[in-house]
Scaffold this motif. Structure first.
Motif, PDB file in Angstrom:
ATOM      1  N   TRP A 167       0.817  -1.208   0.000  1.00 44.42           N
ATOM      2  CA  TRP A 167       0.000   0.000   0.000  1.00 44.42           C
ATOM      3  C   TRP A 167       0.856   1.265   0.000  1.00 44.42           C
ATOM      4  O   TRP A 167       1.883   1.328   0.668  1.00 44.42           O
ATOM      5  N   SER A 168       0.389   2.253  -0.775  1.00 44.03           N
ATOM      6  CA  SER A 168       1.054   3.559  -0.832  1.00 44.03           C
ATOM      7  C   SER A 168       0.004   4.655  -0.912  1.00 44.03           C
ATOM      8  O   SER A 168      -1.095   4.462  -1.464  1.00 44.03           O
ATOM      9  N   LEU A 169       0.341   5.801  -0.397  1.00 45.03           N
ATOM     10  CA  LEU A 169      -0.459   7.015  -0.548  1.00 45.03           C
ATOM     11  C   LEU A 169       0.280   7.958  -1.491  1.00 45.03           C
ATOM     12  O   LEU A 169       1.511   8.051  -1.447  1.00 45.03           O
ATOM     13  N   PHE A 170      -0.455   8.654  -2.348  1.00 45.14           N
ATOM     14  CA  PHE A 170       0.196   9.597  -3.248  1.00 45.14           C
ATOM     15  C   PHE A 170      -0.704  10.811  -3.448  1.00 45.14           C
ATOM     16  O   PHE A 170      -1.918  10.780  -3.177  1.00 45.14           O
ATOM     17  N   GLY A 171      -0.105  11.883  -3.896  1.00 49.24           N
ATOM     18  CA  GLY A 171      -0.871  13.107  -4.124  1.00 49.24           C
ATOM     19  C   GLY A 171      -0.047  14.117  -4.888  1.00 49.24           C
ATOM     20  O   GLY A 171       1.134  13.898  -5.185  1.00 49.24           O
ATOM     21  N   GLY A 172      -0.686  15.231  -5.208  1.00 55.52           N
ATOM     22  CA  GLY A 172       0.014  16.264  -5.955  1.00 55.52           C
ATOM     23  C   GLY A 172      -0.707  17.593  -5.861  1.00 55.52           C
ATOM     24  O   GLY A 172      -1.901  17.667  -5.567  1.00 55.52           O
ATOM     25  N   VAL A 173       0.037  18.641  -6.111  1.00 62.11           N
ATOM     26  CA  VAL A 173      -0.510  19.987  -6.160  1.00 62.11           C
ATOM     27  C   VAL A 173       0.170  20.705  -7.312  1.00 62.11           C
ATOM     28  O   VAL A 173       1.366  20.518  -7.560  1.00 62.11           O
ATOM     29  N   SER A 174      -0.585  21.506  -8.053  1.00 60.81           N
ATOM     30  CA  SER A 174      -0.003  22.161  -9.217  1.00 60.81           C
ATOM     31  C   SER A 174      -0.721  23.470  -9.514  1.00 60.81           C
ATOM     32  O   SER A 174      -1.869  23.688  -9.096  1.00 60.81           O
ATOM     33  N   LYS A 175      -0.022  24.314 -10.268  1.00 59.46           N
ATOM     34  CA  LYS A 175      -0.605  25.557 -10.777  1.00 59.46           C
ATOM     35  C   LYS A 175      -0.112  25.751 -12.201  1.00 59.46           C
ATOM     36  O   LYS A 175       1.085  25.676 -12.472  1.00 59.46           O
ATOM     37  N   ASP A 176      -1.048  25.980 -13.117  1.00 57.58           N
ATOM     38  CA  ASP A 176      -0.734  26.180 -14.526  1.00 57.58           C
ATOM     39  C   ASP A 176      -1.337  27.491 -14.994  1.00 57.58           C
ATOM     40  O   ASP A 176      -2.473  27.844 -14.609  1.00 57.58           O
ATOM     41  N   THR A 177      -0.595  28.209 -15.838  1.00 57.63           N
ATOM     42  CA  THR A 177      -1.098  29.455 -16.402  1.00 57.63           C
ATOM     43  C   THR A 177      -0.844  29.469 -17.909  1.00 57.63           C
ATOM     44  O   THR A 177       0.174  28.946 -18.377  1.00 57.63           O
ATOM     45  N   TRP A 178      -1.783  30.035 -18.659  1.00 55.71           N
ATOM     46  CA  TRP A 178      -1.644  30.250 -20.099  1.00 55.71           C
ATOM     47  C   TRP A 178      -1.938  31.718 -20.383  1.00 55.71           C
ATOM     48  O   TRP A 178      -2.961  32.257 -19.933  1.00 55.71           O
ATOM     49  N   ARG A 179      -1.046  32.345 -21.128  1.00 57.28           N
ATOM     50  CA  ARG A 179      -1.238  33.725 -21.523  1.00 57.28           C
ATOM     51  C   ARG A 179      -1.069  33.848 -23.036  1.00 57.28           C
ATOM     52  O   ARG A 179      -0.160  33.248 -23.624  1.00 57.28           O
ATOM     53  N   ASN A 180      -1.957  34.636 -23.657  1.00 57.00           N
ATOM     54  CA  ASN A 180      -1.962  34.849 -25.098  1.00 57.00           C
ATOM     55  C   ASN A 180      -1.511  36.265 -25.411  1.00 57.00           C
ATOM     56  O   ASN A 180      -1.918  37.225 -24.742  1.00 57.00           O
ATOM     57  N   SER A 181      -0.692  36.416 -26.453  1.00 56.67           N
ATOM     58  CA  SER A 181      -0.155  37.733 -26.788  1.00 56.67           C
ATOM     59  C   SER A 181      -1.120  38.572 -27.607  1.00 56.67           C
ATOM     60  O   SER A 181      -1.039  39.798 -27.596  1.00 56.67           O
ATOM     61  N   THR A 182      -2.050  37.937 -28.327  1.00 65.39           N
ATOM     62  CA  THR A 182      -2.952  38.652 -29.212  1.00 65.39           C
ATOM     63  C   THR A 182      -4.226  39.037 -28.474  1.00 65.39           C
ATOM     64  O   THR A 182      -4.812  38.223 -27.755  1.00 65.39           O
ATOM     65  N   GLU A 183      -4.650  40.272 -28.671  1.00 67.56           N
ATOM     66  CA  GLU A 183      -5.803  40.795 -27.948  1.00 67.56           C
ATOM     67  C   GLU A 183      -7.043  39.932 -28.141  1.00 67.56           C
ATOM     68  O   GLU A 183      -7.791  39.659 -27.183  1.00 67.56           O
ATOM     69  N   ILE A 184      -7.292  39.476 -29.364  1.00 72.44           N
ATOM     70  CA  ILE A 184      -8.507  38.728 -29.654  1.00 72.44           C
ATOM     71  C   ILE A 184      -8.545  37.380 -28.949  1.00 72.44           C
ATOM     72  O   ILE A 184      -9.614  36.803 -28.749  1.00 72.44           O
ATOM     73  N   ARG A 185      -7.367  36.878 -28.530  1.00 68.37           N
ATOM     74  CA  ARG A 185      -7.327  35.570 -27.867  1.00 68.37           C
ATOM     75  C   ARG A 185      -7.111  35.668 -26.359  1.00 68.37           C
ATOM     76  O   ARG A 185      -7.048  34.640 -25.679  1.00 68.37           O
ATOM     77  N   ARG A 186      -6.990  36.875 -25.822  1.00 73.14           N
ATOM     78  CA  ARG A 186      -6.719  36.994 -24.389  1.00 73.14           C
ATOM     79  C   ARG A 186      -7.888  36.557 -23.523  1.00 73.14           C
ATOM     80  O   ARG A 186      -7.714  36.299 -22.333  1.00 73.14           O
ATOM     81  N   ARG A 187      -9.074  36.466 -24.096  1.00 78.10           N
ATOM     82  CA  ARG A 187     -10.200  35.946 -23.338  1.00 78.10           C
ATOM     83  C   ARG A 187      -9.983  34.474 -22.986  1.00 78.10           C
ATOM     84  O   ARG A 187     -10.684  33.923 -22.120  1.00 78.10           O
TER      85      ARG A 187
END
Length: 407
Positions: A167-187
Protein backbone atom coordinates in the motif's frame (compact mmCIF):
# COMPACT_ATOMS: atom_id res chain seq x y z
CA UNK A 1 17.44 30.16 -46.55
CA UNK A 2 20.06 32.80 -45.82
CA UNK A 3 17.49 35.47 -45.02
CA UNK A 4 15.85 33.11 -42.51
CA UNK A 5 18.90 32.04 -40.53
CA UNK A 6 21.41 34.86 -40.89
CA UNK A 7 19.86 37.08 -38.20
CA UNK A 8 19.31 35.13 -35.00
CA UNK A 9 17.83 36.91 -31.95
CA UNK A 10 20.19 38.39 -29.41
CA UNK A 11 18.72 36.07 -26.77
CA UNK A 12 20.35 33.12 -28.56
CA UNK A 13 23.72 34.81 -28.25
CA UNK A 14 23.11 35.54 -24.55
CA UNK A 15 22.13 31.92 -23.91
CA UNK A 16 25.35 30.71 -25.51
CA UNK A 17 27.39 33.07 -23.30
CA UNK A 18 25.62 31.80 -20.19
CA UNK A 19 26.13 28.11 -20.91
CA UNK A 20 29.92 28.20 -21.13
CA UNK A 21 30.41 29.27 -17.47
CA UNK A 22 28.10 26.40 -16.48
CA UNK A 23 30.36 24.03 -18.41
CA UNK A 24 33.38 25.38 -16.59
CA UNK A 25 31.83 24.85 -13.14
CA UNK A 26 30.45 21.39 -13.90
CA UNK A 27 32.19 18.99 -11.55
CA UNK A 28 32.98 15.33 -11.82
CA UNK A 29 29.79 13.30 -12.07
CA UNK A 30 27.81 16.14 -13.61
CA UNK A 31 26.02 15.49 -16.90
CA UNK A 32 25.96 18.74 -18.86
CA UNK A 33 25.22 19.06 -22.56
CA UNK A 34 25.03 21.94 -24.99
CA UNK A 35 22.36 21.17 -27.61
CA UNK A 36 22.03 22.78 -31.05
CA UNK A 37 19.55 21.93 -33.78
CA UNK A 38 18.19 23.15 -37.09
CA UNK A 39 14.84 22.22 -38.60
CA UNK A 40 12.87 22.78 -41.80
CA UNK A 41 9.15 22.30 -42.38
CA UNK A 42 6.68 22.76 -45.22
CA UNK A 43 2.92 22.96 -44.60
CA UNK A 44 0.46 23.31 -47.44
CA UNK A 45 -2.16 24.94 -45.15
CA UNK A 46 -0.40 26.92 -42.42
CA UNK A 47 -3.61 28.48 -41.03
CA UNK A 48 -5.69 25.24 -41.08
CA UNK A 49 -8.29 26.86 -43.34
CA UNK A 50 -11.20 25.10 -45.06
CA UNK A 51 -10.77 24.26 -48.74
CA UNK A 52 -11.26 27.34 -50.90
CA UNK A 53 -10.49 29.86 -48.13
CA UNK A 54 -7.50 32.20 -48.42
CA UNK A 55 -5.63 34.05 -45.60
CA UNK A 56 -6.53 37.48 -47.04
CA UNK A 57 -6.18 39.29 -43.69
CA UNK A 58 -2.38 38.99 -44.13
CA UNK A 59 -2.57 40.58 -47.60
CA UNK A 60 -4.21 39.88 -50.98
CA UNK A 61 -1.45 37.55 -52.23
CA UNK A 62 -0.76 35.67 -49.00
CA UNK A 63 -0.14 31.95 -49.73
CA UNK A 64 -1.89 29.11 -47.90
CA UNK A 65 1.33 27.09 -47.65
CA UNK A 66 4.88 28.05 -46.71
CA UNK A 67 8.33 26.83 -45.65
CA UNK A 68 9.70 27.61 -42.19
CA UNK A 69 13.15 27.28 -40.64
CA UNK A 70 13.98 26.87 -36.94
CA UNK A 71 17.36 27.33 -35.24
CA UNK A 72 17.59 26.21 -31.60
CA UNK A 73 20.33 26.53 -28.99
CA UNK A 74 20.08 25.19 -25.46
CA UNK A 75 21.56 23.11 -22.68
CA UNK A 76 20.61 20.26 -20.36
CA UNK A 77 22.05 19.45 -16.92
CA UNK A 78 21.57 16.40 -14.73
CA UNK A 79 23.29 15.89 -11.36
CA UNK A 80 22.92 13.47 -8.45
CA UNK A 81 23.45 14.96 -4.98
CA UNK A 82 23.31 12.03 -2.63
CA UNK A 83 19.91 10.47 -3.30
CA UNK A 84 18.53 13.66 -4.82
CA UNK A 85 18.49 14.20 -8.58
CA UNK A 86 18.58 17.76 -9.93
CA UNK A 87 17.81 18.48 -13.57
CA UNK A 88 17.60 21.64 -15.66
CA UNK A 89 17.25 22.56 -19.31
CA UNK A 90 16.78 25.73 -21.32
CA UNK A 91 16.58 26.46 -25.01
CA UNK A 92 15.94 29.45 -27.23
CA UNK A 93 14.69 29.13 -30.80
CA UNK A 94 14.27 31.42 -33.79
CA UNK A 95 11.52 30.53 -36.28
CA UNK A 96 11.51 32.18 -39.71
CA UNK A 97 9.04 31.78 -42.60
CA UNK A 98 9.82 32.22 -46.28
CA UNK A 99 6.72 34.25 -47.26
CA UNK A 100 4.56 34.51 -44.12
CA UNK A 101 7.14 36.64 -42.32
CA UNK A 102 4.47 38.07 -39.99
CA UNK A 103 4.56 34.68 -38.25
CA UNK A 104 8.29 34.89 -37.42
CA UNK A 105 8.89 34.57 -33.69
CA UNK A 106 11.37 33.65 -30.94
CA UNK A 107 10.39 30.75 -28.72
CA UNK A 108 11.79 29.33 -25.50
CA UNK A 109 11.58 26.20 -23.39
CA UNK A 110 12.77 26.19 -19.76
CA UNK A 111 12.50 23.31 -17.29
CA UNK A 112 13.87 22.45 -13.85
CA UNK A 113 13.25 19.45 -11.64
CA UNK A 114 14.10 17.93 -8.27
CA UNK A 115 13.48 14.21 -7.79
CA UNK A 116 13.75 13.65 -4.06
CA UNK A 117 14.04 10.61 -1.85
CA UNK A 118 13.57 10.92 1.92
CA UNK A 119 14.34 7.74 3.79
CA UNK A 120 13.08 4.55 2.20
CA UNK A 121 9.35 5.41 2.23
CA UNK A 122 8.86 8.92 0.82
CA UNK A 123 9.64 10.08 -2.71
CA UNK A 124 8.70 13.27 -4.51
CA UNK A 125 9.12 15.19 -7.73
CA UNK A 126 9.11 18.99 -7.99
CA UNK A 127 8.93 20.35 -11.56
CA UNK A 128 8.80 23.78 -13.19
CA UNK A 129 8.34 24.46 -16.90
CA UNK A 130 7.91 27.57 -19.02
CA UNK A 131 7.36 27.53 -22.75
CA UNK A 132 6.71 30.21 -25.36
CA UNK A 133 5.49 29.03 -28.76
CA UNK A 134 3.24 29.96 -31.66
CA UNK A 135 -0.42 29.19 -31.01
CA UNK A 136 -2.11 26.86 -33.47
CA UNK A 137 -4.95 27.81 -35.81
CA UNK A 138 -6.85 24.51 -35.92
CA UNK A 139 -9.22 25.12 -32.99
CA UNK A 140 -9.36 28.90 -33.19
CA UNK A 141 -11.55 30.52 -35.81
CA UNK A 142 -11.74 34.23 -36.57
CA UNK A 143 -12.33 36.31 -39.68
CA UNK A 144 -9.07 38.13 -38.85
CA UNK A 145 -5.97 35.91 -38.67
CA UNK A 146 -3.25 36.99 -36.25
CA UNK A 147 -0.01 35.62 -34.84
CA UNK A 148 -0.49 34.55 -31.24
CA UNK A 149 2.38 33.63 -28.90
CA UNK A 150 1.35 31.42 -25.98
CA UNK A 151 3.28 31.70 -22.71
CA UNK A 152 2.58 28.51 -20.73
CA UNK A 153 3.96 28.10 -17.21
CA UNK A 154 3.56 25.15 -14.85
CA UNK A 155 4.68 24.38 -11.29
CA UNK A 156 3.87 20.93 -9.89
CA UNK A 157 4.79 18.74 -6.94
CA UNK A 158 4.00 15.02 -6.71
CA UNK A 159 4.71 12.88 -3.66
CA UNK A 160 4.22 9.25 -2.61
CA UNK A 161 4.50 7.58 0.79
CA UNK A 162 4.98 3.82 1.02
CA UNK A 163 2.96 2.39 3.92
CA UNK A 164 4.15 -1.19 3.46
CA UNK A 165 5.12 -3.58 0.67
CA UNK A 166 1.66 -3.31 -0.94
CA UNK A 167 0.00 0.00 0.00
CA UNK A 168 1.05 3.56 -0.83
CA UNK A 169 -0.46 7.02 -0.55
CA UNK A 170 0.20 9.60 -3.25
CA UNK A 171 -0.87 13.11 -4.12
CA UNK A 172 0.01 16.26 -5.96
CA UNK A 173 -0.51 19.99 -6.16
CA UNK A 174 0.00 22.16 -9.22
CA UNK A 175 -0.60 25.56 -10.78
CA UNK A 176 -0.73 26.18 -14.53
CA UNK A 177 -1.10 29.46 -16.40
CA UNK A 178 -1.64 30.25 -20.10
CA UNK A 179 -1.24 33.73 -21.52
CA UNK A 180 -1.96 34.85 -25.10
CA UNK A 181 -0.16 37.73 -26.79
CA UNK A 182 -2.95 38.65 -29.21
CA UNK A 183 -5.80 40.80 -27.95
CA UNK A 184 -8.51 38.73 -29.65
CA UNK A 185 -7.33 35.57 -27.87
CA UNK A 186 -6.72 36.99 -24.39
CA UNK A 187 -10.20 35.95 -23.34
CA UNK A 188 -8.69 32.42 -23.33
CA UNK A 189 -6.03 33.31 -20.71
CA UNK A 190 -6.37 30.72 -17.98
CA UNK A 191 -5.14 29.96 -14.45
CA UNK A 192 -5.70 26.46 -13.04
CA UNK A 193 -4.91 25.23 -9.53
CA UNK A 194 -5.19 21.48 -8.87
CA UNK A 195 -5.07 19.35 -5.75
CA UNK A 196 -5.19 15.55 -5.90
CA UNK A 197 -4.75 12.59 -3.57
CA UNK A 198 -5.04 8.84 -3.92
CA UNK A 199 -4.19 5.38 -2.70
CA UNK A 200 -2.27 2.66 -4.59
CA UNK A 201 -2.20 -1.11 -4.06
CA UNK A 202 0.56 -3.18 -5.70
CA UNK A 203 0.26 -6.95 -5.89
CA UNK A 204 3.12 -9.42 -5.56
CA UNK A 205 3.19 -9.72 -9.35
CA UNK A 206 3.54 -5.94 -9.84
CA UNK A 207 -0.04 -5.11 -10.90
CA UNK A 208 -1.11 -1.71 -9.57
CA UNK A 209 -4.60 -0.52 -8.62
CA UNK A 210 -5.18 3.17 -7.87
CA UNK A 211 -8.08 5.32 -6.70
CA UNK A 212 -7.61 9.07 -7.20
CA UNK A 213 -9.58 12.20 -6.33
CA UNK A 214 -8.85 15.58 -7.92
CA UNK A 215 -10.14 19.13 -7.45
CA UNK A 216 -9.44 21.89 -9.99
CA UNK A 217 -10.15 25.62 -9.72
CA UNK A 218 -10.00 27.49 -13.02
CA UNK A 219 -10.11 31.23 -13.64
CA UNK A 220 -10.26 33.26 -16.88
CA UNK A 221 -8.83 36.63 -15.75
CA UNK A 222 -9.69 38.44 -19.01
CA UNK A 223 -13.38 37.50 -19.09
CA UNK A 224 -16.44 39.26 -17.73
CA UNK A 225 -19.18 37.08 -16.17
CA UNK A 226 -22.00 37.89 -18.60
CA UNK A 227 -24.75 35.85 -20.31
CA UNK A 228 -23.24 32.66 -21.78
CA UNK A 229 -19.62 33.47 -20.87
CA UNK A 230 -18.09 31.99 -17.74
CA UNK A 231 -15.06 33.49 -16.02
CA UNK A 232 -14.34 30.68 -13.52
CA UNK A 233 -15.18 27.09 -12.69
CA UNK A 234 -14.68 24.35 -10.13
CA UNK A 235 -14.19 20.75 -11.21
CA UNK A 236 -14.11 17.49 -9.27
CA UNK A 237 -12.84 14.19 -10.69
CA UNK A 238 -12.72 10.72 -9.22
CA UNK A 239 -10.74 8.11 -11.13
CA UNK A 240 -9.86 4.40 -10.81
CA UNK A 241 -6.75 3.05 -12.59
CA UNK A 242 -5.07 -0.28 -13.18
CA UNK A 243 -1.68 -1.23 -14.68
CA UNK A 244 -1.00 -4.88 -15.50
CA UNK A 245 1.85 -6.71 -17.20
CA UNK A 246 0.50 -10.20 -17.98
CA UNK A 247 3.64 -11.30 -19.87
CA UNK A 248 7.06 -9.80 -20.50
CA UNK A 249 6.20 -8.31 -23.90
CA UNK A 250 2.78 -6.82 -23.03
CA UNK A 251 1.59 -4.07 -20.69
CA UNK A 252 -2.07 -3.22 -20.19
CA UNK A 253 -3.50 -0.14 -18.52
CA UNK A 254 -6.97 1.24 -17.99
CA UNK A 255 -8.83 4.00 -16.19
CA UNK A 256 -12.40 5.14 -15.65
CA UNK A 257 -13.53 8.33 -14.01
CA UNK A 258 -16.33 10.81 -13.40
CA UNK A 259 -15.82 14.51 -14.14
CA UNK A 260 -18.14 17.17 -12.72
CA UNK A 261 -17.68 20.86 -13.56
CA UNK A 262 -19.61 23.76 -12.03
CA UNK A 263 -19.71 27.42 -13.14
CA UNK A 264 -20.67 29.99 -10.54
CA UNK A 265 -22.01 32.69 -12.86
CA UNK A 266 -23.46 30.48 -15.64
CA UNK A 267 -24.79 27.29 -13.96
CA UNK A 268 -26.51 26.38 -17.23
CA UNK A 269 -23.07 25.32 -18.53
CA UNK A 270 -22.45 22.82 -15.71
CA UNK A 271 -21.81 19.24 -16.80
CA UNK A 272 -21.21 15.80 -15.34
CA UNK A 273 -19.98 12.88 -17.47
CA UNK A 274 -17.85 9.73 -17.53
CA UNK A 275 -14.40 9.39 -19.12
CA UNK A 276 -11.95 6.52 -19.47
CA UNK A 277 -9.10 4.96 -21.42
CA UNK A 278 -7.59 1.58 -22.25
CA UNK A 279 -4.03 1.07 -23.45
CA UNK A 280 -1.96 -1.88 -24.66
CA UNK A 281 1.80 -1.72 -25.19
CA UNK A 282 2.95 -4.77 -27.16
CA UNK A 283 6.57 -5.58 -27.97
CA UNK A 284 6.53 -8.83 -30.00
CA UNK A 285 10.27 -8.69 -30.80
CA UNK A 286 13.33 -6.76 -29.69
CA UNK A 287 13.04 -4.54 -32.76
CA UNK A 288 9.30 -3.89 -33.00
CA UNK A 289 6.62 -2.47 -30.71
CA UNK A 290 3.04 -1.23 -31.07
CA UNK A 291 1.04 1.01 -28.75
CA UNK A 292 -2.76 0.76 -28.96
CA UNK A 293 -4.96 3.22 -27.08
CA UNK A 294 -8.68 3.96 -26.90
CA UNK A 295 -10.03 6.74 -24.75
CA UNK A 296 -13.06 8.85 -24.06
CA UNK A 297 -12.32 12.38 -22.87
CA UNK A 298 -14.45 15.20 -21.51
CA UNK A 299 -13.32 18.77 -22.24
CA UNK A 300 -14.99 22.17 -21.98
CA UNK A 301 -16.23 23.94 -25.12
CA UNK A 302 -16.90 27.64 -25.72
CA UNK A 303 -20.02 27.38 -27.83
CA UNK A 304 -23.55 28.79 -27.86
CA UNK A 305 -25.27 25.39 -28.00
CA UNK A 306 -22.87 23.02 -26.19
CA UNK A 307 -20.89 23.29 -22.96
CA UNK A 308 -18.41 20.44 -23.50
CA UNK A 309 -16.96 17.99 -26.00
CA UNK A 310 -17.30 14.25 -25.56
CA UNK A 311 -14.26 12.99 -27.46
CA UNK A 312 -13.56 9.39 -28.50
CA UNK A 313 -10.02 8.65 -29.70
CA UNK A 314 -8.37 5.55 -31.15
CA UNK A 315 -4.60 5.53 -31.68
CA UNK A 316 -2.14 3.03 -33.16
CA UNK A 317 1.57 3.89 -32.89
CA UNK A 318 4.01 1.26 -34.24
CA UNK A 319 7.80 1.46 -33.75
CA UNK A 320 10.46 -0.38 -35.76
CA UNK A 321 14.12 -0.34 -34.75
CA UNK A 322 15.36 -1.12 -38.25
CA UNK A 323 19.05 -1.08 -37.27
CA UNK A 324 21.10 -0.04 -34.30
CA UNK A 325 21.02 3.53 -35.62
CA UNK A 326 17.72 3.85 -37.50
CA UNK A 327 14.29 3.96 -35.84
CA UNK A 328 10.97 4.28 -37.72
CA UNK A 329 7.85 5.62 -35.97
CA UNK A 330 4.30 5.58 -37.31
CA UNK A 331 1.06 6.97 -35.97
CA UNK A 332 -2.58 6.68 -36.99
CA UNK A 333 -5.25 8.42 -34.95
CA UNK A 334 -9.02 8.72 -35.37
CA UNK A 335 -10.98 11.19 -33.24
CA UNK A 336 -14.73 11.84 -32.97
CA UNK A 337 -15.82 14.98 -31.09
CA UNK A 338 -19.46 15.58 -30.22
CA UNK A 339 -20.81 18.72 -28.57
CA UNK A 340 -22.88 17.96 -25.46
CA UNK A 341 -24.44 19.77 -22.51
CA UNK A 342 -26.58 22.87 -22.07
CA UNK A 343 -25.80 26.57 -22.24
CA UNK A 344 -27.46 29.85 -21.30
CA UNK A 345 -29.22 29.90 -24.68
CA UNK A 346 -30.44 26.29 -24.73
CA UNK A 347 -31.85 26.80 -21.23
CA UNK A 348 -34.02 29.57 -22.76
CA UNK A 349 -35.22 27.23 -25.49
CA UNK A 350 -32.94 28.53 -28.23
CA UNK A 351 -31.84 25.34 -30.00
CA UNK A 352 -29.05 25.16 -32.56
CA UNK A 353 -26.75 22.55 -34.09
CA UNK A 354 -24.14 21.05 -31.77
CA UNK A 355 -20.67 20.69 -33.25
CA UNK A 356 -19.84 17.23 -34.56
CA UNK A 357 -16.34 16.59 -35.88
CA UNK A 358 -14.17 13.74 -37.11
CA UNK A 359 -10.39 14.21 -37.09
CA UNK A 360 -7.77 11.92 -38.59
CA UNK A 361 -3.98 12.08 -38.31
CA UNK A 362 -1.45 9.92 -40.13
CA UNK A 363 2.30 10.34 -39.74
CA UNK A 364 5.47 8.42 -40.56
CA UNK A 365 8.92 9.42 -39.38
CA UNK A 366 12.46 8.11 -39.13
CA UNK A 367 15.35 8.99 -36.81
CA UNK A 368 18.95 8.29 -37.74
CA UNK A 369 21.67 8.31 -35.06
CA UNK A 370 24.47 9.31 -37.41
CA UNK A 371 27.09 9.50 -34.66
CA UNK A 372 27.00 9.40 -30.87
CA UNK A 373 26.23 13.12 -30.65
CA UNK A 374 24.63 13.73 -34.06
CA UNK A 375 21.11 12.68 -35.12
CA UNK A 376 18.68 13.48 -37.93
CA UNK A 377 14.92 13.13 -38.25
CA UNK A 378 12.40 13.29 -41.10
CA UNK A 379 8.59 13.07 -40.96
CA UNK A 380 5.59 13.25 -43.29
CA UNK A 381 2.15 13.97 -41.83
CA UNK A 382 -1.47 14.46 -42.84
CA UNK A 383 -4.20 16.03 -40.68
CA UNK A 384 -7.86 16.34 -41.65
CA UNK A 385 -11.02 17.45 -39.88
CA UNK A 386 -14.58 16.99 -41.11
CA UNK A 387 -17.23 19.05 -39.33
CA UNK A 388 -20.93 19.81 -39.61
CA UNK A 389 -19.80 23.46 -39.56
CA UNK A 390 -17.76 24.12 -42.71
CA UNK A 391 -15.84 26.93 -40.99
CA UNK A 392 -14.08 24.34 -38.76
CA UNK A 393 -13.01 21.97 -41.54
CA UNK A 394 -9.41 21.71 -42.74
CA UNK A 395 -6.90 19.49 -44.50
CA UNK A 396 -3.15 19.90 -43.85
CA UNK A 397 -0.18 18.02 -45.31
CA UNK A 398 3.33 18.63 -44.05
CA UNK A 399 6.88 17.36 -44.33
CA UNK A 400 9.72 18.20 -41.96
CA UNK A 401 13.39 17.46 -41.37
CA UNK A 402 15.76 18.28 -38.51
CA UNK A 403 19.40 17.85 -37.49
CA UNK A 404 20.60 17.91 -33.87
CA UNK A 405 24.09 17.96 -32.36
CA UNK A 406 24.82 17.49 -28.64
CA UNK A 407 28.18 18.76 -27.36
Amino acid sequence: MNKNLSLLPRSLQCLLMLTFPLCAFAGEGDVFSLVTSGAWQYQDNVFYLPDGFEPTSFGPNTPRGDHSWTATLGFTADKMVGRQRLTASASQSAVRYNDLTLLDYEGQNIAAGWQMQVGSDFSGNLRYTNRKSLGGFGDFRSTVLAKNIIDAESLRFDGAYKIDAYWSLFGGVSKDTWRNSTEIRRRNDLDIERLEAGVRYTTRGGTQFELLGRRSDGDYPQRLPVLNQTNSYKQKDIEARVRWQPVGHSRLSGAIGQSKREHENVPQRDYDDVYGRVGWEWQPTGHTAVNFQAERQISSLDDNFSSYFRTTTYTIAPVWQATGKIRVDGRAQWVARDGEGDTFFTALGVVGPSREEDLTTYSLGATWAIERNLSANVEVRRDERESNNQFFQYRVRSVSASLQYVF
